[in-house]
Design an enzyme around this catalytic site. Structure first.
Site, PDB file in Angstrom:
ATOM      1  N   LYS A  22      46.842  37.540  44.270  1.00  0.00           N
ATOM      2  CA  LYS A  22      46.542  38.906  44.674  1.00  0.00           C
ATOM      3  C   LYS A  22      47.673  39.160  45.707  1.00  0.00           C
ATOM      4  CE  LYS A  22      43.572  42.650  45.708  1.00  0.00           C
ATOM      5  NZ  LYS A  22      41.936  42.871  45.677  1.00  0.00           N
ATOM      6  N   SER A  80      35.985  44.483  43.904  1.00  0.00           N
ATOM      7  CA  SER A  80      37.271  44.431  43.594  1.00  0.00           C
ATOM      8  C   SER A  80      37.736  43.208  42.803  1.00  0.00           C
ATOM      9  CB  SER A  80      38.386  44.407  44.980  1.00  0.00           C
ATOM     10  OG  SER A  80      38.365  45.594  45.550  1.00  0.00           O
ATOM     11  N   SER A 104      40.106  46.505  42.986  1.00  0.00           N
ATOM     12  CA  SER A 104      41.375  46.429  43.068  1.00  0.00           C
ATOM     13  C   SER A 104      42.473  45.478  42.578  1.00  0.00           C
ATOM     14  CB  SER A 104      41.794  46.541  44.795  1.00  0.00           C
ATOM     15  OG  SER A 104      41.270  45.250  45.368  1.00  0.00           O
TER      16      SER A 104
END
Length: 471
Positions: free
Chosen positions: A83, A181, A157
């Protein structure tokens, strides 16, 4: 961009990649070429923000092959994504905000452990800007979509981390999970999302969203893949003030499952999602020891996250950037950050005291159950629905996830199939801090995966009421 899919197409597992490399039917270099070609075939679909160029990726794989004892490494040549809020040396960390981005001078310890274990870094995956959101639309880059099609959001996210696994490009990806997330996008793309107990994986090298709540998490296609990756990533790091040692391994025997009353479950008018989840609960009740547990104290804690002062914690990291370059920030994220200025120290202490009361209530729940099972999400949304009501939709998506880190819980989102109208549904398993192995054992049972007892220290009796260090 390639045509949308209608469900995940999970690629080779970690075990299968390792077997291929060990048996000679494949090699890290061949795997690298396959991954690069698969990513190129999709084009810019919002999964990746940057990738290692094809020739460089193959060269990196060949370098792994030449390492002494390479074939004995636990992740020999296994590709993975990271990420883009986590640092990799020499690679730009963007947080989906070009004006904020910087080139990292060091690799996050969590990622370095993977590299040391022989894993192959492929690239940086997309995210909601500043890891602020559960929907995947808060980005100046290409907005990703779920693999289930229908213009469904990818979730966030950690949107790209979930998609990279669901598209079969990598067997696992590193994500984060502050308020869901890592679990919400897993649910929306039919993969496993595991958020371990806070502190088990170092957060050094992670740009914090809410530093007191942040967790690094894992997306994968199976529990076995999660186990293999966790065994590499978990480890105390004295540079991380929240770091702590792993809890006891699951000793075997029955697992007491807590289920909330049906009346306390909210599917926000989504009857198909309700029917699918209740059918799963009925099947689970036939094989598990079930205890009814009220969800109310959990939800009360969750309401503190965005209706309380924790939103102000994001200003610790992003306050100066907000003041100096507000127009560089996505409009929805900008307004969320600005709302943090409205809280006082009195608000913070009031919320902390209320949270401690709720922790005491929830702590007593674990005397009667081992794992709490709830939906991961109550409903799904299209991209247009989220763009029309960004805050309201996001709140709905976090209904069952917001309380997790506030209450120091761990969580696993498990893909269970599709509803009658073809949308994904997922169950979330929650446990008290440091009961990770018990939750993973139940997760493997639910997904009908064989799971051998995990090596580690002898099982100990852990009282969740006293296992609250680093809160």
């Amino acid at each position: 961009m390639a045509d949308a899919l209608h469900g995940p197409s999970i690629g080779p597992s970690v075990a299968e990649v390792l077997a291929s490399h060990a048996g000679g039917t494949g090699s890290p270099a061949k795997t690298a070429a396959r991954v690069a070609d698969a990513i190129a075939a999709r084009g810019d679909d919002g999964t990746w923000l940057s990738t290692v160029p094809r020739e460089q990726l193959i060269a990196a794989a060949e370098a792994i092959e030449q390492r002494p004892g390479a074939r004995t490494l636990p992740l020999y040549g296994v590709p993975f994504g990271v990420k883009d809020s986590i640092d990799v040396r020499g690679v730009r960390t963007t947080l989906a905000c070009p004006d904020y981005s910087y080139v990292a001078s060091a690799t996050a310890p969590s990622v370095q452990r993977l590299l040391d274990a022989g894993a192959l870094y492929v690239g940086k995956t997309s995210l909601d800007q500043f890891a602020t959101g559960l929907n995947g639309t808060r980005t100046p880059y290409t907005v990703p979509r779920s693999v289930y099609g229908g213009d469904m959001i990818s979730g966030g996210s950690s949107s790209g981390s979930a998609l990279a696994v669901a598209l079969g490009q990598v067997p696992f990806a590193v994500a984060t999970d502050t308020a869901g997330s890592g679990r919400v996008p897993a649910a929306l793309n039919g993969v496993v999302g595991f958020k371990p107990s806070r502190g088990l994986i170092s957060t050094v090298g992670l740009v914090p969203a809410c530093k007191s709540l942040d967790c690094i998490s894992v997306m994968a296609g199976s529990i076995d893949d999660v186990d293999r990756v966790l065994d590499v990533m978990v480890g105390r790091d004295d540079r991380d003030p929240w770091s702590r040692d792993r809890g006891p391994r699951f000793p075997g025997g029955p697992i007491r499952v807590g289920l909330p009353p049906e009346s306390e479950l909210d599917f926000f008018g989504d009857d198909e999602m309700r029917r699918a989840h209740l059918a799963f609960r009925r099947n689970l009740s036939r094989t598990a020891t079930v205890v009814e547990v009220s969800l109310q104290p959990f939800l009360s804690a969750g309401s503190l996250l965005y209706q309380g002062p924790w939103v102000a914690e994001r200003l610790v990291e992003f306050g100066d950037f907000l003041a100096g370059q507000p127009e560089s920030i996505h409009p929805v994220v900008r307004e969320i950050l600005r709302s943090g200025h409205g809280y006082t120290a009195v608000d913070a202490f009031t919320a902390l005291q209320r949270l401690q009361e709720l922790k005491a209530v929830v702590g007593r729940v674990w005397q009667h159950i081992d794992v709490l099972v709830v939906p991961t999400i109550g409903t799904t949304f299209t991209v247009d629905e989220v763009l029309a009501a960004p805050v309201d939709c996001n709140t709905v998506l976090g209904h069952y996830t917001h309380f997790g880190n506030l209450l120091d819980l761990l969580g696993a989102a498990l893909p269970l199939g599709v509803t009658a109208d073809g949308r994904p549904y997922s169950a979330m398993l929650l446990g008290a801090a440091l009961t990770d192995d018990t939750v993973l054992a139940l997760a493997a049972q639910i997904l009908d995966e064989p799971r051998t007892p995990q090596p580690g220290p002898p099982s100990l009796s852990v009282n969740p009421l006293t296992a609250e260090e680093h809160l």
